[in-house]
Design a protein around this motif. Structure first.
Motif, PDB file in Angstrom:
ATOM      1  N   SER A  40     130.273  52.975 -10.375  1.00 36.40           N
ATOM      2  CA  SER A  40     128.728  53.415 -10.890  1.00 36.40           C
ATOM      3  C   SER A  40     128.331  53.474 -12.473  1.00 36.40           C
ATOM      4  CB  SER A  40     128.632  54.877  -9.945  1.00 36.40           C
ATOM      5  OG  SER A  40     129.247  55.838 -10.678  1.00 36.40           O
ATOM      6  N   GLU A  41     128.890  54.498 -13.398  1.00 37.31           N
ATOM      7  CA  GLU A  41     128.617  54.719 -14.964  1.00 37.31           C
ATOM      8  C   GLU A  41     128.233  53.663 -15.451  1.00 37.31           C
ATOM      9  OE1 GLU A  41     130.369  57.278 -18.089  1.00 37.31           O
ATOM     10  OE2 GLU A  41     131.004  58.106 -16.554  1.00 37.31           O
ATOM     11  N   ALA A  42     129.600  52.830 -15.094  1.00 34.04           N
ATOM     12  CA  ALA A  42     128.774  51.112 -15.995  1.00 34.04           C
ATOM     13  C   ALA A  42     127.505  50.264 -15.159  1.00 34.04           C
ATOM     14  CB  ALA A  42     129.747  50.067 -15.395  1.00 34.04           C
ATOM     15  N   VAL A  43     127.237  50.775 -13.676  1.00 30.93           N
ATOM     16  CA  VAL A  43     126.056  50.311 -13.503  1.00 30.93           C
ATOM     17  C   VAL A  43     125.098  50.749 -13.654  1.00 30.93           C
ATOM     18  CG1 VAL A  43     124.302  50.032 -11.367  1.00 30.93           C
ATOM     19  CG2 VAL A  43     127.031  49.370 -11.501  1.00 30.93           C
ATOM     20  N   GLY A  44     125.209  51.761 -14.501  1.00 34.55           N
ATOM     21  CA  GLY A  44     123.803  53.264 -14.994  1.00 34.55           C
ATOM     22  C   GLY A  44     123.643  52.655 -15.736  1.00 34.55           C
ATOM     23  N   SER A  45     124.839  52.484 -16.718  1.00 39.05           N
ATOM     24  CA  SER A  45     124.598  51.876 -18.835  1.00 39.05           C
ATOM     25  C   SER A  45     123.800  50.442 -18.090  1.00 39.05           C
ATOM     26  CB  SER A  45     125.804  51.690 -19.269  1.00 39.05           C
ATOM     27  OG  SER A  45     126.329  52.735 -19.709  1.00 39.05           O
ATOM     28  N   GLU A  46     123.866  49.730 -17.275  1.00 39.01           N
ATOM     29  CA  GLU A  46     123.804  48.299 -16.815  1.00 39.01           C
ATOM     30  C   GLU A  46     122.010  48.321 -17.135  1.00 39.01           C
ATOM     31  OE1 GLU A  46     125.132  44.737 -14.869  1.00 39.01           O
ATOM     32  OE2 GLU A  46     127.392  46.143 -14.174  1.00 39.01           O
ATOM     33  N   LEU A  47     121.957  49.431 -16.313  1.00 41.87           N
ATOM     34  CA  LEU A  47     120.042  49.478 -15.766  1.00 41.87           C
ATOM     35  C   LEU A  47     119.992  49.626 -16.474  1.00 41.87           C
ATOM     36  CD1 LEU A  47     120.756  51.330 -12.108  1.00 41.87           C
ATOM     37  CD2 LEU A  47     119.839  48.709 -12.576  1.00 41.87           C
ATOM     38  N   GLU A  48     119.803  50.755 -17.788  1.00 42.60           N
ATOM     39  CA  GLU A  48     118.926  50.937 -18.794  1.00 42.60           C
ATOM     40  C   GLU A  48     119.270  49.873 -19.324  1.00 42.60           C
ATOM     41  OE1 GLU A  48     117.734  53.979 -19.701  1.00 42.60           O
ATOM     42  OE2 GLU A  48     118.901  54.862 -17.586  1.00 42.60           O
ATOM     43  N   ARG A  49     120.082  49.370 -19.415  1.00 39.11           N
ATOM     44  CA  ARG A  49     119.777  47.599 -20.579  1.00 39.11           C
ATOM     45  C   ARG A  49     118.865  46.983 -20.080  1.00 39.11           C
ATOM     46  NH1 ARG A  49     125.265  48.659 -21.057  1.00 39.11           N
ATOM     47  NH2 ARG A  49     126.264  46.889 -19.654  1.00 39.11           N
ATOM     48  N   ALA A  50     119.235  46.774 -18.582  1.00 44.51           N
ATOM     49  CA  ALA A  50     118.125  45.739 -18.079  1.00 44.51           C
ATOM     50  C   ALA A  50     116.810  46.333 -17.936  1.00 44.51           C
ATOM     51  CB  ALA A  50     118.850  45.982 -16.803  1.00 44.51           C
ATOM     52  N   ARG A  51     116.473  48.025 -17.974  1.00 43.93           N
ATOM     53  CA  ARG A  51     115.311  48.501 -18.289  1.00 43.93           C
ATOM     54  C   ARG A  51     114.457  47.907 -19.399  1.00 43.93           C
ATOM     55  NH1 ARG A  51     112.589  53.717 -19.340  1.00 43.93           N
ATOM     56  NH2 ARG A  51     110.482  53.756 -18.701  1.00 43.93           N
ATOM     57  N   SER A  52     114.875  48.260 -20.231  1.00 46.12           N
ATOM     58  CA  SER A  52     114.735  47.699 -22.190  1.00 46.12           C
ATOM     59  C   SER A  52     113.956  45.719 -21.972  1.00 46.12           C
ATOM     60  CB  SER A  52     115.485  47.431 -22.972  1.00 46.12           C
ATOM     61  OG  SER A  52     116.094  49.370 -23.161  1.00 46.12           O
ATOM     62  N   VAL A  53     114.858  45.229 -21.563  1.00 48.34           N
ATOM     63  CA  VAL A  53     114.354  44.138 -21.232  1.00 48.34           C
ATOM     64  C   VAL A  53     112.854  43.795 -20.626  1.00 48.34           C
ATOM     65  CG1 VAL A  53     115.463  41.422 -20.282  1.00 48.34           C
ATOM     66  CG2 VAL A  53     117.301  43.205 -21.281  1.00 48.34           C
ATOM     67  N   ALA A  54     113.354  44.752 -19.239  1.00 49.21           N
ATOM     68  CA  ALA A  54     112.162  44.296 -18.640  1.00 49.21           C
ATOM     69  C   ALA A  54     110.664  44.817 -18.822  1.00 49.21           C
ATOM     70  CB  ALA A  54     112.340  44.996 -17.373  1.00 49.21           C
ATOM     71  N   LEU A  55     111.139  46.207 -19.791  1.00 47.97           N
ATOM     72  CA  LEU A  55     109.727  46.662 -21.090  1.00 47.97           C
ATOM     73  C   LEU A  55     109.248  45.485 -21.484  1.00 47.97           C
ATOM     74  CD1 LEU A  55     110.622  49.819 -20.716  1.00 47.97           C
ATOM     75  CD2 LEU A  55     108.761  49.387 -18.996  1.00 47.97           C
ATOM     76  N   GLU A  56     110.144  44.414 -22.231  1.00 49.18           N
ATOM     77  CA  GLU A  56     110.057  43.444 -23.044  1.00 49.18           C
ATOM     78  C   GLU A  56     109.551  42.507 -22.906  1.00 49.18           C
ATOM     79  OE1 GLU A  56     108.682  42.187 -27.094  1.00 49.18           O
ATOM     80  OE2 GLU A  56     109.516  43.868 -26.085  1.00 49.18           O
ATOM     81  N   SER A  57     110.117  42.202 -21.727  1.00 45.45           N
ATOM     82  CA  SER A  57     109.377  41.193 -21.306  1.00 45.45           C
ATOM     83  C   SER A  57     107.803  41.207 -20.544  1.00 45.45           C
ATOM     84  CB  SER A  57     109.954  40.604 -19.601  1.00 45.45           C
ATOM     85  OG  SER A  57     110.206  41.609 -18.763  1.00 45.45           O
ATOM     86  N   ARG A  58     107.732  42.096 -19.954  1.00 47.08           N
ATOM     87  CA  ARG A  58     106.478  42.651 -19.415  1.00 47.08           C
ATOM     88  C   ARG A  58     104.984  43.157 -20.800  1.00 47.08           C
ATOM     89  NH1 ARG A  58     105.051  45.718 -14.351  1.00 47.08           N
ATOM     90  NH2 ARG A  58     106.623  44.001 -12.774  1.00 47.08           N
ATOM     91  N   ARG A  59     106.018  43.445 -21.462  1.00 41.87           N
ATOM     92  CA  ARG A  59     104.694  43.747 -22.626  1.00 41.87           C
ATOM     93  C   ARG A  59     104.826  42.287 -23.521  1.00 41.87           C
ATOM     94  NH1 ARG A  59     104.687  43.507 -28.011  1.00 41.87           N
ATOM     95  NH2 ARG A  59     106.998  42.940 -28.431  1.00 41.87           N
ATOM     96  N   THR A  60     105.425  41.365 -23.558  1.00 41.16           N
ATOM     97  CA  THR A  60     105.526  40.235 -23.982  1.00 41.16           C
ATOM     98  C   THR A  60     104.763  39.298 -22.523  1.00 41.16           C
ATOM     99  OG1 THR A  60     107.429  39.492 -24.122  1.00 41.16           O
ATOM    100  CG2 THR A  60     106.937  39.820 -25.874  1.00 41.16           C
TER     101      THR A  60
END
Length: 138
Positions: A40-60
């Motif tokens: 669960s802790e690792a998934v939380g970190s994965e979600l945070e990294r994925a969010r950064s990618v998602a925000l960048e992909s939306r921005r671009t």
């Protein structure tokens, strides 16, 4: 792949880029905590990294990357349900209660279409079909 898993992956990545992020993250980590607490802790970190990618992909406006994220999270959720099939109902609850209500109307419709959630009010009728549907007069 289970339609709820398809909907969950789409709703999760959509939520990553909006106001529903904290609720989505908490719900997904909670799901992992029930089935695979050691992850669960690792998934939380994965979600945070994925969010950064998602925000960048939306921005671009990089829809390919966004779709790749959807596919990745669908696979992660599918794998979780294969290991812990008793979590299927919990995942559906996460989609219906934690993710979908916090999405915009268009996004909500796109997600609920994936697993056939419909809602009628008053005297409305809903007719659903997987293919052609013919309704003769009443």
């Amino acid at each position: 792949m289970d339609p709820v898993v398809l909907a969950a992956g789409t709703a999760l990545v959509t939520a990553m880029t909006g106001d529903a992020w904290e609720a989505a993250r908490g719900a997904l980590v909670g799901l992992w905590r029930k089935g695979r607490p050691e992850e669960s802790e690792a998934v939380g970190s994965e979600l945070e990294r994925a969010r950064s990618v998602a925000l960048e992909s939306r921005r671009t406006t990089d829809t390919d990357t966004e779709q790749a994220l959807v596919g990745f999270w669908r696979m992660r959720l599918d794998h979780l349900l294969r290991e812990c099939p008793d979590l299927a109902g919990d995942l559906r609850t996460v989609v219906e209660k934690d993710l979908v209500p916090r999405l915009g109307a268009g996004e909500r419709d796109r997600v609920t279409a994936l697993f056939g959630q419909t809602e009628a009010h008053d005297h409305a009728r809903i007719y659903q079909a997987g293919r052609d549907q013919h309704i003769d007069g009443e």
